[in-house]
Design a protein around this motif. Structure first.
Motif, PDB file in Angstrom:
ATOM      1  N   SER A  96     -32.518 -42.132 -26.486  1.00  0.00           N
ATOM      2  CA  SER A  96     -31.973 -42.758 -25.683  1.00  0.00           C
ATOM      3  C   SER A  96     -32.256 -43.045 -23.864  1.00  0.00           C
ATOM      4  O   SER A  96     -32.189 -44.450 -23.906  1.00  0.00           O
ATOM      5  CB  SER A  96     -30.200 -42.473 -25.126  1.00  0.00           C
ATOM      6  N   ALA A  97     -32.770 -42.176 -23.969  1.00  0.00           N
ATOM      7  CA  ALA A  97     -33.176 -42.803 -22.862  1.00  0.00           C
ATOM      8  C   ALA A  97     -34.385 -43.457 -22.660  1.00  0.00           C
ATOM      9  O   ALA A  97     -35.209 -44.261 -21.972  1.00  0.00           O
ATOM     10  CB  ALA A  97     -33.908 -41.181 -21.848  1.00  0.00           C
ATOM     11  N   LYS A  98     -35.035 -43.409 -23.564  1.00  0.00           N
ATOM     12  CA  LYS A  98     -36.006 -44.803 -24.065  1.00  0.00           C
ATOM     13  C   LYS A  98     -35.295 -45.525 -23.839  1.00  0.00           C
ATOM     14  O   LYS A  98     -36.412 -47.207 -23.777  1.00  0.00           O
ATOM     15  CB  LYS A  98     -37.075 -44.566 -24.986  1.00  0.00           C
ATOM     16  N   ASP A  99     -34.556 -46.428 -24.135  1.00  0.00           N
ATOM     17  CA  ASP A  99     -33.473 -47.478 -24.028  1.00  0.00           C
ATOM     18  C   ASP A  99     -33.388 -47.791 -22.387  1.00  0.00           C
ATOM     19  O   ASP A  99     -32.836 -49.264 -22.510  1.00  0.00           O
ATOM     20  CB  ASP A  99     -33.339 -47.862 -24.977  1.00  0.00           C
ATOM     21  N   VAL A 100     -33.498 -47.061 -21.668  1.00  0.00           N
ATOM     22  CA  VAL A 100     -32.992 -47.535 -19.995  1.00  0.00           C
ATOM     23  C   VAL A 100     -33.693 -47.672 -19.332  1.00  0.00           C
ATOM     24  O   VAL A 100     -34.622 -47.902 -18.719  1.00  0.00           O
ATOM     25  CB  VAL A 100     -31.994 -45.831 -20.206  1.00  0.00           C
ATOM     26  N   ASP A 101     -33.451 -48.966 -18.687  1.00  0.00           N
ATOM     27  CA  ASP A 101     -34.508 -49.630 -17.984  1.00  0.00           C
ATOM     28  C   ASP A 101     -34.454 -49.241 -16.693  1.00  0.00           C
ATOM     29  O   ASP A 101     -35.313 -48.717 -15.433  1.00  0.00           O
ATOM     30  CB  ASP A 101     -34.385 -50.735 -17.509  1.00  0.00           C
ATOM     31  N   GLU A 102     -33.038 -48.215 -16.412  1.00  0.00           N
ATOM     32  CA  GLU A 102     -32.958 -48.608 -15.062  1.00  0.00           C
ATOM     33  C   GLU A 102     -33.509 -46.586 -14.670  1.00  0.00           C
ATOM     34  O   GLU A 102     -33.007 -45.663 -15.408  1.00  0.00           O
ATOM     35  CB  GLU A 102     -31.425 -48.209 -14.631  1.00  0.00           C
ATOM     36  N   ALA A 103     -33.708 -45.997 -13.221  1.00  0.00           N
ATOM     37  CA  ALA A 103     -34.542 -44.268 -13.521  1.00  0.00           C
ATOM     38  C   ALA A 103     -33.178 -44.089 -12.864  1.00  0.00           C
ATOM     39  O   ALA A 103     -33.453 -42.509 -13.651  1.00  0.00           O
ATOM     40  CB  ALA A 103     -35.490 -45.016 -11.718  1.00  0.00           C
ATOM     41  N   GLY A 104     -32.369 -44.052 -12.687  1.00  0.00           N
ATOM     42  CA  GLY A 104     -31.076 -43.790 -12.049  1.00  0.00           C
ATOM     43  C   GLY A 104     -30.296 -43.328 -13.982  1.00  0.00           C
ATOM     44  O   GLY A 104     -29.805 -41.966 -13.798  1.00  0.00           O
ATOM     45  N   GLY A 105     -30.223 -43.621 -14.668  1.00  0.00           N
ATOM     46  CA  GLY A 105     -29.729 -44.008 -16.127  1.00  0.00           C
ATOM     47  C   GLY A 105     -30.907 -43.281 -16.688  1.00  0.00           C
ATOM     48  O   GLY A 105     -30.123 -42.128 -17.771  1.00  0.00           O
ATOM     49  N   ARG A 106     -31.931 -43.111 -16.174  1.00  0.00           N
ATOM     50  CA  ARG A 106     -32.264 -42.101 -16.935  1.00  0.00           C
ATOM     51  C   ARG A 106     -32.235 -40.274 -16.629  1.00  0.00           C
ATOM     52  O   ARG A 106     -32.784 -40.358 -17.422  1.00  0.00           O
ATOM     53  CB  ARG A 106     -34.094 -42.651 -17.186  1.00  0.00           C
ATOM     54  N   ALA A 107     -32.039 -40.769 -15.141  1.00  0.00           N
ATOM     55  CA  ALA A 107     -32.092 -39.422 -14.342  1.00  0.00           C
ATOM     56  C   ALA A 107     -31.051 -38.385 -15.092  1.00  0.00           C
ATOM     57  O   ALA A 107     -31.146 -36.953 -15.032  1.00  0.00           O
ATOM     58  CB  ALA A 107     -32.000 -39.368 -13.566  1.00  0.00           C
TER      59      ALA A 107
END
Length: 222
Positions: A96-107
């Protein structure tokens, strides 16, 4: 590629790997499906045979090393199933993290992955002590004395998140880069493979020990 555990009692079905899409992007020659390995079905058959053997000889009150080994294997297989469930959840989070552009969302997803990673150790700390001997930190071989001078050894597979076990690193950069996510996914794929190899090995051990126990009972009855 890791193997799938088929929990259905019916016909085996090929199960899509949680890493299928990601692996497909990295290597177009890779298949999207994991070969089906009916570990759960093998476990059910092994346990059914084990209980049948025990019932046949229920009057024997002496401790039997084969039965003790089978009890440890049974507990280990159930624990491995739990570990594998957590690994699959961790795969889904990392993908799922690979589809998130925002660094905060990946964090945030990195934090979820790390919680799942650490929950593997927590789960292993609570497992049956007999299973811990095979897949916990203080693992050791279980040596079984068979009829005559024969001996059989059940090998341990350490399955905590340390380098000596599943080797699952923490998300040191909180999924700040996609390279880190790819590295985590590589480790998860290898961890799934290790868990499946352990389960398959213990199913083979159980089948062999059950066959030896039945043979010994038949010889005693003759």
């Amino acid at each position: 590629m890791a193997f799938a555990i088929n929990k259905n009692s019916g016909a085996q079905e090929k199960r899509r790997s949680p890493l299928a899409g990601w692996l497909g992007k990295k290597n177009t020659q890779s298949t999207d499906e994991m070969p089906a390995m009916d570990v759960a079905g093998g476990l059910d058959r092994a346990l059914k045979n084990r209980r049948a053997v025990i019932n046949e000889n229920h009057s024997d009150e002496q401790e039997n090393p084969v039965r003790e080994a089978l009890a440890a294997i049974e507990a280990a297989l159930y624990a491995i199933d739990r570990v594998r469930d957590i690994l699959e959840q961790a795969c889904e989070v990392a993908l799922s993290a690979k589809d998130v552009d925002e660094a905060g969302g990946r964090a945030l997803l990195a934090e979820s992955y790390d919680e799942l990673r650490l929950s593997i150790n927590e789960a292993l700390e609570k497992i049956d002590p007999r299973a811990s001997v095979l897949i916990g930190k203080g693992q050791r071989h279980i040596d079984v004395t068979l009829a005559g001078r024969a001996r059989y050894s059940v090998s341990p597979f350490r399955l905590d998140v340390s380098e000596k076990g599943l080797d699952l690193p923490p998300p040191a950069d909180a999924f700040a880069t996609y390279e880190e996510i790819d590295d985590i996914l590589d480790h998860l794929d290898k961890a799934l493979g290790r868990a499946d190899r352990a389960a398959a090995s213990y199913c083979r051990d159980a089948q062999y020990l059950i066959a030896r126990m039945k043979a010994d009972l038949a010889n005693d009855a003759a």
